[in-house]
Scaffold this active site. Sequence first.
Site, mmCIF file in Angstrom:
data_model
loop_
_atom_site.group_PDB
_atom_site.id
_atom_site.type_symbol
_atom_site.label_atom_id
_atom_site.label_comp_id
_atom_site.label_asym_id
_atom_site.label_seq_id
_atom_site.Cartn_x
_atom_site.Cartn_y
_atom_site.Cartn_z
ATOM 1 N N GLU A 293 2.932 -10.293 -5.412
ATOM 2 C CA GLU A 293 2.198 -9.099 -5.866
ATOM 3 C C GLU A 293 3.143 -7.952 -6.231
ATOM 4 O O GLU A 293 4.349 -8.000 -5.955
ATOM 5 C CB GLU A 293 1.213 -8.656 -4.794
ATOM 6 C CG GLU A 293 1.874 -8.352 -3.463
ATOM 7 C CD GLU A 293 1.328 -7.121 -2.787
ATOM 8 O OE1 GLU A 293 1.058 -6.118 -3.477
ATOM 9 O OE2 GLU A 293 1.216 -7.161 -1.550
ATOM 10 N N SER B 294 -10.208 -2.591 3.585
ATOM 11 C CA SER B 294 -9.534 -3.032 2.362
ATOM 12 C C SER B 294 -10.355 -4.059 1.594
ATOM 13 O O SER B 294 -10.941 -4.982 2.183
ATOM 14 C CB SER B 294 -8.175 -3.633 2.705
ATOM 15 O OG SER B 294 -7.560 -4.124 1.529
ATOM 16 N N ALA B 295 -10.357 -3.913 0.274
ATOM 17 C CA ALA B 295 -10.993 -4.908 -0.601
ATOM 18 C C ALA B 295 -10.277 -6.258 -0.525
ATOM 19 O O ALA B 295 -10.803 -7.268 -1.008
ATOM 20 C CB ALA B 295 -11.025 -4.407 -2.038
ATOM 21 N N LYS C 288 -1.368 -5.436 8.240
ATOM 22 C CA LYS C 288 -0.392 -4.384 8.549
ATOM 23 C C LYS C 288 -0.676 -3.714 9.892
ATOM 24 O O LYS C 288 -1.825 -3.478 10.256
ATOM 25 C CB LYS C 288 -0.351 -3.372 7.404
ATOM 26 C CG LYS C 288 0.443 -3.943 6.218
ATOM 27 C CD LYS C 288 0.672 -2.946 5.134
ATOM 28 C CE LYS C 288 -0.551 -2.789 4.289
ATOM 29 N NZ LYS C 288 -0.727 -3.891 3.334
HETATM 30 N N1 PSU Z 1 2.264 -5.932 2.133
HETATM 31 C C1 PSU Z 1 3.373 -5.161 2.272
HETATM 32 N N2 PSU Z 1 3.367 -3.943 1.675
HETATM 33 C C2 PSU Z 1 2.309 -3.485 0.926
HETATM 34 C C3 PSU Z 1 1.150 -4.298 0.782
HETATM 35 C C4 PSU Z 1 1.181 -5.530 1.408
HETATM 36 O O1 PSU Z 1 4.337 -5.550 2.940
HETATM 37 O O2 PSU Z 1 2.363 -2.368 0.389
HETATM 38 C C5 PSU Z 1 -0.040 -3.795 -0.040
HETATM 39 C C6 PSU Z 1 -0.880 -4.937 -0.601
HETATM 40 O O3 PSU Z 1 -0.892 -4.828 -2.010
HETATM 41 C C7 PSU Z 1 -2.252 -4.728 -0.026
HETATM 42 C C8 PSU Z 1 -2.285 -3.240 0.125
HETATM 43 O O4 PSU Z 1 -3.275 -5.216 -0.857
HETATM 44 O O5 PSU Z 1 -0.986 -2.994 0.673
HETATM 45 C C9 PSU Z 1 -3.426 -2.760 1.004
HETATM 46 O O6 PSU Z 1 -3.896 -1.551 0.507
HETATM 47 P P1 PSU Z 1 -5.318 -0.981 0.979
HETATM 48 O O7 PSU Z 1 -5.187 -0.772 2.453
HETATM 49 O O8 PSU Z 1 -5.481 0.327 0.197
HETATM 50 O O9 PSU Z 1 -6.349 -1.979 0.590
HETATM 51 MN MN MN Z 2 -8.819 1.559 1.743
#
Ligand code: PSU
Ligand code: MN
Length: 302
Positions: free
Chosen positions: A22, A137-138, A156
């Site tokens: 990604e 998260s989506a 995370k």
């Molecule tokens: N893994 C990492 N660093 C990141 C992400 C994943 O080590 O920055 C990103 C991914 O793209 C994941 C996003 O979809 O963080 C989550 O964002 P949110 O909480 O806004 O859905």
């Molecule tokens: Mn969010």
Amino acid sequence: MLEYSEAVAEAIVKGQPVVALESTIIVHGMPFPQNLETAHLLETTVRERGAVPATIAVLEGKIRIGLDPASLEKLARAQNVAKVSRRDLPVVLARGGDGATTVAATMICAARAGIQVFATGGLGGVHWDGHNTMDVSADLTELAQTNVAVVCAGAKAVLDLGRTLEVLETLGVPVIGYQTDAFPAFYIRDSGFPVPARLDDPDQIAQMLQTKWDLDLKGGAVIANPIPPEHAMNAGEMNAAVEQSLQEAAQQGITGKEITPFLLDRMQQHTQGRSLAANIALAKNNAALAADIAVCMKRNLP
Ligand code: PSU
Ligand code: MN
């Protein structure tokens, strides 16, 4: 709307194993130049394990499956590239713009390209107090509907991991611990929550995925791969930094799509870069396992 790099197009035609990577992790998850170094490191790792890397992003209104070095560097240096999740994808494409794809959006693009295995750092999930704010998260709902396996070091560590696991259960998403009984917490190997299932061998994981999709059980799977012990953070240091970072986010009123990049950046500041080093190591470890699984999936084809 999909544009393939030469290497990825050739791999798909020849039926070689391909691993999706990604771009939000590059643009919004790490600072320059470590983000660019990591992007290269992940691609090299996938190649060394016998698969072809396909880093996915939106550039000039096209979904790019596989990036050339110049595009990768442009993204890594960019300051205001949009973070693109499922809801944002049609908008950025219609505008002809650029975008870094999250886990959710990368899964969508990978599935359209016929790529079944994807490596990232850590999954998105339920944020702290997310049961009140509804900040979930989506990535989680994507896993319920798009047939791509996501290899990650759990979700995370800045998230509510207990509720994240509950949502994954409700959505019917398999969560597999790779050589572990514990759901990892990104920077550390054990979140304190067990995984619902454990598989110790990439070939078994490939068989599980094939079986799921043969049964027409729509959706992906979380392959939870703990950070190698030599790169894991100290749990006390991690928890203190998470606590501090969450307080700062609350004080500064950071919400929505900004919060994950903000927290990752604060974590890095509070740990003198140790969280960033751990993030790079765990992402590399995930790229290696994803390649092994992708290789097994091609080998098992009838
Ligand atoms: N893994 C990492 N660093 C990141 C992400 C994943 O080590 O920055 C990103 C991914 O793209 C994941 C996003 O979809 O963080 C989550 O964002 P949110 O909480 O806004 O859905
Ligand atoms: Mn969010």
